[in-house]
Structure formats: C-alpha cells, structure tokens
Design a protein around this motif. Structure first.
Motif, PDB file in Angstrom:
ATOM      1  N   SER A 198       0.823  -1.216   0.000  1.00  0.00           N
ATOM      2  CA  SER A 198       0.000   0.000   0.000  1.00  0.00           C
ATOM      3  C   SER A 198       0.856   1.263   0.000  1.00  0.00           C
ATOM      4  O   SER A 198       0.523   2.247  -0.671  1.00  0.00           O
ATOM      5  N   GLN A 199       1.984   1.249   0.736  1.00  0.00           N
ATOM      6  CA  GLN A 199       2.836   2.444   0.784  1.00  0.00           C
ATOM      7  C   GLN A 199       3.405   2.753  -0.603  1.00  0.00           C
ATOM      8  O   GLN A 199       3.444   3.909  -1.028  1.00  0.00           O
ATOM      9  N   GLY A 200       3.842   1.693  -1.308  1.00  0.00           N
ATOM     10  CA  GLY A 200       4.351   1.885  -2.673  1.00  0.00           C
ATOM     11  C   GLY A 200       3.271   2.400  -3.601  1.00  0.00           C
ATOM     12  O   GLY A 200       3.507   3.296  -4.425  1.00  0.00           O
ATOM     13  N   SER A 201       2.059   1.852  -3.473  1.00  0.00           N
ATOM     14  CA  SER A 201       0.944   2.291  -4.331  1.00  0.00           C
ATOM     15  C   SER A 201       0.595   3.750  -4.068  1.00  0.00           C
ATOM     16  O   SER A 201       0.269   4.496  -5.006  1.00  0.00           O
ATOM     17  N   GLU A 202       0.666   4.170  -2.798  1.00  0.00           N
ATOM     18  CA  GLU A 202       0.390   5.577  -2.468  1.00  0.00           C
ATOM     19  C   GLU A 202       1.446   6.491  -3.093  1.00  0.00           C
ATOM     20  O   GLU A 202       1.129   7.585  -3.585  1.00  0.00           O
ATOM     21  N   CYS A 203       2.712   6.044  -3.066  1.00  0.00           N
ATOM     22  CA  CYS A 203       3.787   6.822  -3.711  1.00  0.00           C
ATOM     23  C   CYS A 203       3.494   6.994  -5.201  1.00  0.00           C
ATOM     24  O   CYS A 203       3.618   8.091  -5.754  1.00  0.00           O
ATOM     25  N   LEU A 204       3.111   5.895  -5.846  1.00  0.00           N
ATOM     26  CA  LEU A 204       2.819   5.941  -7.289  1.00  0.00           C
ATOM     27  C   LEU A 204       1.662   6.888  -7.581  1.00  0.00           C
ATOM     28  O   LEU A 204       1.681   7.629  -8.570  1.00  0.00           O
ATOM     29  N   CYS A 205       0.661   6.857  -6.713  1.00  0.00           N
ATOM     30  CA  CYS A 205      -0.496   7.736  -6.897  1.00  0.00           C
ATOM     31  C   CYS A 205      -0.075   9.204  -6.828  1.00  0.00           C
ATOM     32  O   CYS A 205      -0.481  10.024  -7.658  1.00  0.00           O
ATOM     33  N   ARG A 206       0.776   9.529  -5.836  1.00  0.00           N
ATOM     34  CA  ARG A 206       1.250  10.912  -5.708  1.00  0.00           C
ATOM     35  C   ARG A 206       2.107  11.318  -6.908  1.00  0.00           C
ATOM     36  O   ARG A 206       2.017  12.453  -7.398  1.00  0.00           O
ATOM     37  N   LEU A 207       2.944  10.388  -7.381  1.00  0.00           N
ATOM     38  CA  LEU A 207       3.800  10.697  -8.534  1.00  0.00           C
ATOM     39  C   LEU A 207       2.960  10.917  -9.782  1.00  0.00           C
ATOM     40  O   LEU A 207       3.236  11.816 -10.589  1.00  0.00           O
ATOM     41  N   TYR A 208       1.912  10.104  -9.960  1.00  0.00           N
ATOM     42  CA  TYR A 208       1.007  10.292 -11.111  1.00  0.00           C
ATOM     43  C   TYR A 208       0.360  11.671 -11.043  1.00  0.00           C
ATOM     44  O   TYR A 208       0.362  12.418 -12.039  1.00  0.00           O
ATOM     45  N   ARG A 209      -0.174  12.031  -9.869  1.00  0.00           N
ATOM     46  CA  ARG A 209      -0.865  13.315  -9.746  1.00  0.00           C
ATOM     47  C   ARG A 209       0.103  14.475  -9.961  1.00  0.00           C
ATOM     48  O   ARG A 209      -0.221  15.470 -10.620  1.00  0.00           O
TER      49      ARG A 209
ATOM     50  N   ALA B 122       9.291   7.967 -17.650  1.00  0.00           N
ATOM     51  CA  ALA B 122       9.918   6.778 -18.262  1.00  0.00           C
ATOM     52  C   ALA B 122      10.424   5.826 -17.184  1.00  0.00           C
ATOM     53  O   ALA B 122      10.298   4.598 -17.321  1.00  0.00           O
ATOM     54  N   GLY B 123      10.983   6.377 -16.101  1.00  0.00           N
ATOM     55  CA  GLY B 123      11.444   5.531 -14.999  1.00  0.00           C
ATOM     56  C   GLY B 123      10.298   4.749 -14.383  1.00  0.00           C
ATOM     57  O   GLY B 123      10.431   3.565 -14.056  1.00  0.00           O
ATOM     58  N   LEU B 124       9.151   5.398 -14.240  1.00  0.00           N
ATOM     59  CA  LEU B 124       7.969   4.716 -13.694  1.00  0.00           C
ATOM     60  C   LEU B 124       7.478   3.626 -14.636  1.00  0.00           C
ATOM     61  O   LEU B 124       7.079   2.543 -14.203  1.00  0.00           O
ATOM     62  N   VAL B 125       7.521   3.898 -15.940  1.00  0.00           N
ATOM     63  CA  VAL B 125       7.084   2.896 -16.924  1.00  0.00           C
ATOM     64  C   VAL B 125       8.014   1.685 -16.891  1.00  0.00           C
ATOM     65  O   VAL B 125       7.562   0.534 -16.943  1.00  0.00           O
TER      66      VAL B 125
ATOM     67  N   GLU C  54       0.865   0.443 -14.967  1.00  0.00           N
ATOM     68  CA  GLU C  54       0.031   0.181 -13.783  1.00  0.00           C
ATOM     69  C   GLU C  54      -0.121   1.402 -12.881  1.00  0.00           C
ATOM     70  O   GLU C  54      -1.063   1.477 -12.095  1.00  0.00           O
ATOM     71  N   TRP C  55       0.797   2.346 -12.956  1.00  0.00           N
ATOM     72  CA  TRP C  55       0.711   3.529 -12.100  1.00  0.00           C
ATOM     73  C   TRP C  55      -0.261   4.568 -12.641  1.00  0.00           C
ATOM     74  O   TRP C  55      -0.575   5.552 -11.972  1.00  0.00           O
ATOM     75  N   ILE C  56      -0.752   4.347 -13.864  1.00  0.00           N
ATOM     76  CA  ILE C  56      -1.711   5.277 -14.476  1.00  0.00           C
ATOM     77  C   ILE C  56      -3.117   4.728 -14.224  1.00  0.00           C
ATOM     78  O   ILE C  56      -3.422   3.602 -14.639  1.00  0.00           O
ATOM     79  N   PRO C  57      -3.993   5.489 -13.560  1.00  0.00           N
ATOM     80  CA  PRO C  57      -5.313   4.949 -13.220  1.00  0.00           C
ATOM     81  C   PRO C  57      -6.203   4.787 -14.445  1.00  0.00           C
ATOM     82  O   PRO C  57      -6.046   5.503 -15.445  1.00  0.00           O
TER      83      PRO C  57
ATOM     84  N   SER D  86     -11.171   8.179 -17.637  1.00  0.00           N
ATOM     85  CA  SER D  86     -10.965   9.258 -18.604  1.00  0.00           C
ATOM     86  C   SER D  86      -9.686  10.042 -18.333  1.00  0.00           C
ATOM     87  O   SER D  86      -8.891  10.300 -19.239  1.00  0.00           O
ATOM     88  N   ALA D  87      -9.474  10.426 -17.051  1.00  0.00           N
ATOM     89  CA  ALA D  87      -8.282  11.230 -16.726  1.00  0.00           C
ATOM     90  C   ALA D  87      -7.005  10.449 -17.025  1.00  0.00           C
ATOM     91  O   ALA D  87      -6.044  10.987 -17.600  1.00  0.00           O
ATOM     92  N   GLY D  88      -6.988   9.159 -16.652  1.00  0.00           N
ATOM     93  CA  GLY D  88      -5.809   8.331 -16.886  1.00  0.00           C
ATOM     94  C   GLY D  88      -5.519   8.146 -18.361  1.00  0.00           C
ATOM     95  O   GLY D  88      -4.366   8.226 -18.805  1.00  0.00           O
ATOM     96  N   SER D  89      -6.565   7.909 -19.165  1.00  0.00           N
ATOM     97  CA  SER D  89      -6.351   7.686 -20.604  1.00  0.00           C
ATOM     98  C   SER D  89      -5.861   8.963 -21.288  1.00  0.00           C
ATOM     99  O   SER D  89      -5.000   8.918 -22.168  1.00  0.00           O
ATOM    100  N   LYS D  90      -6.387  10.120 -20.845  1.00  0.00           N
ATOM    101  CA  LYS D  90      -5.923  11.398 -21.424  1.00  0.00           C
ATOM    102  C   LYS D  90      -4.452  11.640 -21.062  1.00  0.00           C
ATOM    103  O   LYS D  90      -3.676  12.113 -21.886  1.00  0.00           O
TER     104      LYS D  90
END
Length: 711
Positions: free
Chosen positions: A236-247, A270-273, A279-282, A285-289
């Motif tokens: 969960s901690q890693g997923s929260e980090c990814l969420c913040r990085l996406y935003r 690119a590092g996240l990909v 997987e870090w992109i939700p 609509s917002a994620g696909s854009k």
C-alpha cells in the motif's frame, strides 16, 4: 611556548605544521600529542593541507591514533564529551581525500562509527563531525570495495534516517543515497526496502506539494528511488507513492513548460514505466488522457530532435530521447491491449498515427549513423525501440524499413560478433546490478520484426541478400548454449528461450518460402545438427514444452528438405531426434470420459493443456512434416513402431466416439497413417489388426481406406 598559534603567513603555517608533525611523532605523553594534534586538525579544517602534507600527517600518526580518539570516553578537562571523536573524524576525513587511503580496511571498518554519528542527535557544535562523516562516506563510495561495504554495514538505513530526520547535512545524505542506488540498486532494496520506501514516500509527497522549481529538481532525483524490483505495486505504501507521482506528473505535464522543465518530467515518467509498466496510471478518462498526452509529448520530442539532426543538439538530448523511447514502447503496448484497455479506440488510432511519424524520424536518424557511432548506446536504444515497432506494426513504414534492413543486419552482426562495450564496463567489486549488465545483442530486439518480414517476399529477399539467415543460425547456436548452461529448474520464460522460439518461427518461414536456401546454405546444416541434439534434451523438461514444439516442428520441416544428406542416413542422433519428435506428437491427445455420453472422447492431454494455444498450430504442422518424412527415410516406420505410437493411435481411434475427433485432427492422423501404411507392411498389418478398415470408414478417412484395400 612549545606550540605557537598557527601563523597567518603561508610559509610560517607550513613551518608550524611541520613542527607539530615532529611533535606528534616524538610526543612524550598524550597531552603533548593532543596539543600538537589540535593545531594539525585546525589546519586540516581550514583546508590548508596539500597532498604531500596529508601524507606526512598519515605517516606521523597512521590509523592507530585516530582510532584511539574515536573510542576514547574521557575528553580533556573543560572540553565537550565528543572532542576526541571529532578530532579523530577530522583526521579520517583528511586521510579519505587520498583515494588509496579511502579504500583501506581501517577506513572501511569505521563505517559503523560513521553510521552512529549520522544517527546521533546533532548539537550545533557537532556539525563539523557530521560534515567529516559525509566526507568519509563520499570518499568510500568512490572506491572499488566501498559500495558493497556500505550496503552490508548498514549505511543505506543510516542515510535514509538522516535524510528523514532533516538535520544538518540531510541533503548530502540524499546525494549519497542516489550514488549508492546508481551502483547497487538491487542490493540496497533487497536489504533496506522499508527505509528506502520511507524516503520515496517523503520525496513523492514533497513532489506533489511543491509549487516552485523544487518540483523539477525532484523530477531529477525521484527516478533513482523507483526500484525495478520489488514492484512498488506490491504494497500500500508503494501504491500511495505511485499515486502521488502520477498526480504530480499530471499537474506538471498539463502545464506550459520550458524544455528544461519538461525533460526531467519525461525522464521520471519513463522511470515509472520501466518499473511498473502502465500500472501507475489509473483507469478512466483522466488516466487515458494523461497516457495519450505522455506518448504524444514523447513522439513530439523524438521528431524535434531526430528529423533534422544537428549532431550537437542530438548529443545533448540523447538521455531524454531514450526516455521518450520507453514511453513510445508503452504506447505501442497500450494501443494493442485488448483486455481492460486504458485507451479508447479513437485514442489508439490517433496515437498509432503519431507514433508512425516518430518512428519515421527514428529511421531517418539511423540512416545517418556513421560506422564510428555504432557503439553509441543511443544508437542501440534507437534500434531497440524500432524493433518494438516492427514486432507489432507490420504494414506502416514498410518501404523505409526495407531500405534500412541492410543497416539493421550489419548493426546486429557487429554487436553479436564483437559484443558491446556496455557489457564489459568495469563495476565496483562485489556489486552486481541489473544496469551493469546492459543487453549487448541488438538481434534479440529485432527477431520479432524479422519473423514478420521473412513471411513477405521483398524484405525476405533483402534479409537473404544480407546473409541474415546465416547470422541467425549462429545466434541460435549461441542462445542454445546459454539456455543449456542455466539451471534445469522451472523458471519464468527467459529472453533466451523467447529468442529461440522466435528464431524457430523465422526459420519455419524460410523453410516454407526459400527451401533452396535451406538446402544449400551450410549454416542450416549446423542448425540441423543442433536441432537433432537439442530435442531429446528439451522434451523431458515440461516447462520447455513450447520451445520443444518449435524445435520438433522446425526439425521435421527441415528434415524433408535435407533427408538426402549424410546426417539422415539412420545416424544415432537422427534416430534420437525422431524418437523424441514422435513422442511429442503422440502424447498430445488422450481418451477421456465424455460427460455428454457414456463413452470416451478424444482430448488434449493434461500435460499439454496449458500450452496448447501456443503449440496447436505447431503440432499440426509437425504432423504434416512427419508424414512428408516417412517416404524419404526408410527406417522411420520402424521408429514409429518402436515408440508404439502406431499401436497407441489405432487403439485411441478404436475406442473414442468419432464425433469427438474434429475434421482437422482426422486429416492430420490420416496423413501420417497413410504414409506409414504405404511405406511399411508391418505398419499396415498393425492398423488392420486394430480394425483399421472399420474405423477408417467411421472417421471418413477415404485415403486410408483405399490404401488398406490395396494389395
């Protein structure tokens, strides 16, 4: 007085230092030595010690005296408790400016002491101790043994804590962590994942909140803290980090940016990909854009840099363009994804058009590459990403790719023959990282594209003219050696095994479309020798079933062409290969209870079920090829009888309900049965003894019926 104050004149200072060093050597007691030492450390802290003087200090006191100071518990009267320790650390920091001394075991065994200083509360009068420790750790990191010693002695955890505490020098802790992760990422995460995750959590929070240039500075730092393993999505901690990085990235890339601001953001994405795919992109609509924007920006950057390449401009942009390649590769995968796609169909079509233009620019760049640039990692990255496009998109840019094929084959050959310097970079002793073993065979990334191209006339002719088949045969032999040198335990599909499978596909295309090449090119004789020996080794290892299916089918198809050669005149290796091929074909189907009736139905064997989608077509092609081999190899019917396949097949067909055997399967069985019956009276007798005439009629095997009726 015996110890005058340090003089202001440079010459006097050196004279005073020299005198102090003499006292350090000849001191009659600790108080004399301590007084001299104070002046020496004062000079050291003032930065007034050159390399020669530093050596003189070391020769005068060695490591013994600083070690005594570090462990001494009783400071001089009226001095703070840490006085001796501070003096010892100052001397060690001085010694560490000499690379030879920085890697000395006496420095390396002080690492736990350095860690303790970082983790201790830092009073205002202790800051020099912390600075000295950071100087020592930086010097140790730059040595051969240093990174391994720092990881194993707990420095990663200490640095993480020092950064999170935010005390004096915490930014230097972050810099050191970046350096350590660059050299030994896998080992750092393996040993100290919770602490590193806590640092990533803070960095990602700061990144999301920042409204100034700090946001872009963090874009530069953050990629170092995104591990390839273990996946951040696992907790969960890693997923929260990814969420913040996406935003944070969505905020950055959705704004108007200068190039110096956009480049770090693209590199972070690119590092996240690379670490997490998409997987870090939700979803939604917002994620696909955001995903479409990301790929769009990457394609624009690639075109701007490569379409009209100014050598100096390209040189400065290689790092960010390589990051854009990673994003484009993700774009290809997402455009092809059918299950739970992030992109809508309209977005996919738009992105494919945009990517086509970007890959046109990549091709244009590669056509300008000079011989002396072939070892440039950026050329490798460009070939690799083009390989990803060729693997999936076979209709666009066909003309341009055909024109580039001679370069691609030549480039792949040079990398294969010579190896890339990337594979032999010196690395710190005892530190093994994924990044230090950069892939050196461009061929691996071109194979899927070559597989498509060998099915078409013009590109196949170009590949043959450039002697690509001979190169692929050599590569197959090398990859087979790599596979057999590894453990035989079941493991995830490796790139080596995938490459071997893809090459079998390429060779099958050539067997079908260019049989004369297979017949006359000596490379294919060498390949055949390997196939003959490899199938009996592969088949018993069930986790290699798909590769075994490829090898069996390719070997059988080639045997039809090469049957007249000496290798097929009943040699031991040939008989062992055909024995294994017959086992592969014969064990694919079995009789099992039919739920809809009281009888038996034919079904795919349990051992084949999980792989059947991958090997079904190969099995049918293998059956067809085996039928073609029977009249060419007089000893083959006896091999089929020895393997008891004929007996087993006739029994299977006698017992199952004919309706359970589909037309394609009936055709495959009939082709082999007819050839065996024609070639061997003994085979014919076995079929007849198992009521062959009756079930041939039931299954509509007219050719077999006719063959059995003939005298």
């Amino acid at each position: 007085p015996r110890f005058p104050a340090m003089a202001s004149d440079s010459g006097d200072r050196h004279a005073t230092l020299k005198r102090c060093l003499s006292v350090l050597r000849d001191a009659r007691n600790d108080s004399e030595q301590f007084a001299a030492l104070l002046l020496v450390t004062k000079a050291v802290r003032a930065g007034e010690v050159d390399a020669k003087t530093r050596r003189q200090i070391f020769n005068a006191i060695g490591f013994t005296f600083p070690t005594r100071l570090l462990i001494s518990q009783q400071p001089p009267a009226g001095c703070p408790p840490h006085t001796f320790r501070a003096l010892g650390l100052t001397l060690l920091a001085c010694f560490c400016t000499d690379p030879e001394l920085a890697g000395h075991s006496q420095i390396l065994n002080k690492i736990p002491t350095f860690n303790d200083v970082l983790l201790s509360p830092c009073d205002p009068d202790c800051t020099s101790m912390v600075d000295d420790v950071y100087q020592c750790l930086s010097a140790v990191l730059a040595t051969a043994r240093g990174p391994r010693e720092l990881v194993t002695k707990g420095t990663v955890s200490a640095l993480c804590q020092a950064y999170l505490n935010g005390g004096h020098g915490s930014e230097r802790a972050l810099t050191l962590l970046v350096g350590l992760l660059a050299i030994a990422e896998a080992k750092c995460w393996q040993r100290d994942a919770p602490q590193l995750l806590a640092v990533l959590s803070k960095l990602s929070s700061d990144f999301l909140k920042a409204e100034d240039m700090t946001k872009f500075e963090l874009c530069e730092v953050l990629p170092h803290f995104i591990p390839l393993s273990p996946p951040l999505t696992e907790n969960s901690q890693g997923s929260e980090c990814l969420c913040r990085l996406y935003r944070g990235l969505a905020d950055v890339l959705g704004s108007k940016l200068s190039q110096s601001q956009r480049d770090p953001a693209l590199k972070l994405a690119a590092g996240l990909v690379q670490a997490c795919g998409a997987e870090w992109i939700p979803a939604g609509s917002a994620g696909s854009k955001f995903l479409a924007l990301l790929v769009n920006l990457a394609c624009v950057e690639v075109r701007l840099t490569l379409e009209e390449p100014d050598p100096m401009q390209v040189e400065g942009k290689k790092e960010v363009v390589t990051a854009c390649y990673v994003l484009m590769e993700m774009g290809i995968q997402e455009c092809l994804r059918e299950e739970n796609p992030l992109l809508e169909n309209v977005q996919k079509m738009q992105l494919m058009r945009i990517m086509e233009e970007a890959f046109g620019a990549v091709i244009f760049y590669l056509r300008q590459v000079k011989q002396e640039e072939l070892q440039d990692p950026f050329v490798f990255a460009s070939v690799r990403v083009l390989g990803a496009w060729m693997a999936e998109e076979t209709s666009s840019l066909k003309q341009e790719i055909c024109e580039l094929l001679p370069f691609l084959v030549d480039y792949a050959r040079k990398h294969f023959k010579e190896g890339s310097p990337a594979g032999t970079l010196p690395q710190a002793e005892g530190v093994s990282t994924e990044s230090s073993a950069l892939p050196q065979d461009a061929l691996r990334f071109l194979l899927p594209g070559f597989c498509h191209l060998t099915a078409e006339d013009r590109p196949r002719d170009i590949l043959i003219a450039e002697r690509a088949p001979a190169l692929l045969c050599e590569y197959f032999l090398q990859q087979w050696e790599v596979l057999t040198s590894k453990s035989t335990a079941p493991a995830p599909l490796t790139s080596t095994e995938m490459s071997l499978q893809t090459m079998c596909g390429i060779f099958l295309n050539l067997v079908v479309t260019a049989p004369d090449l297979v017949r006359h090119d000596k490379a294919f004789s060498s390949l055949m020798d390997v196939l003959l020996k490899s199938l009996p080794l592969l088949l018993p290892q069930k986790h290699h079933l798909v590769l075994a299916a490829n090898v069996a089918t390719l070997g059988l198809m080639m045997a039809r062409i090469l049957a007249g050669s000496a290798a097929f005149q009943g040699t031991q290796s040939t008989k062992e290969f055909f024995g294994a091929a017959i086992r592969f074909l014969s064990q694919a189907h079995t009789a099992q209870a039919d739920p809809s009736s009281d009888g038996l139905a034919v079904a795919v064997s349990p051992a084949y079920v999980s792989a059947w989608d991958d090997i079904r077509e190969l099995w049918f092609l293998g059956m067809q090829a085996l039928a073609g081999c029977v009249p060419l190899l007089p000893w083959l019917p006896h091999a089929a009888l020895q393997a008891r396949w004929l007996q087993g097949l006739t029994q299977l067909l006698s017992h199952v309900a004919p309706a359970s055997v589909d037309f394609e399967l009936v055709t495959a069985f009939q082709a082999v049965l007819v050839e065996l019956a024609r070639a061997s009276q003994q085979c014919r007798d076995v079929i007849l003894s198992h009521h062959g005439t009756e079930w041939a009629n039931l299954y509509g095997m007219a050719a077999l019926e006719q063959c059995l009726a003939e005298q």
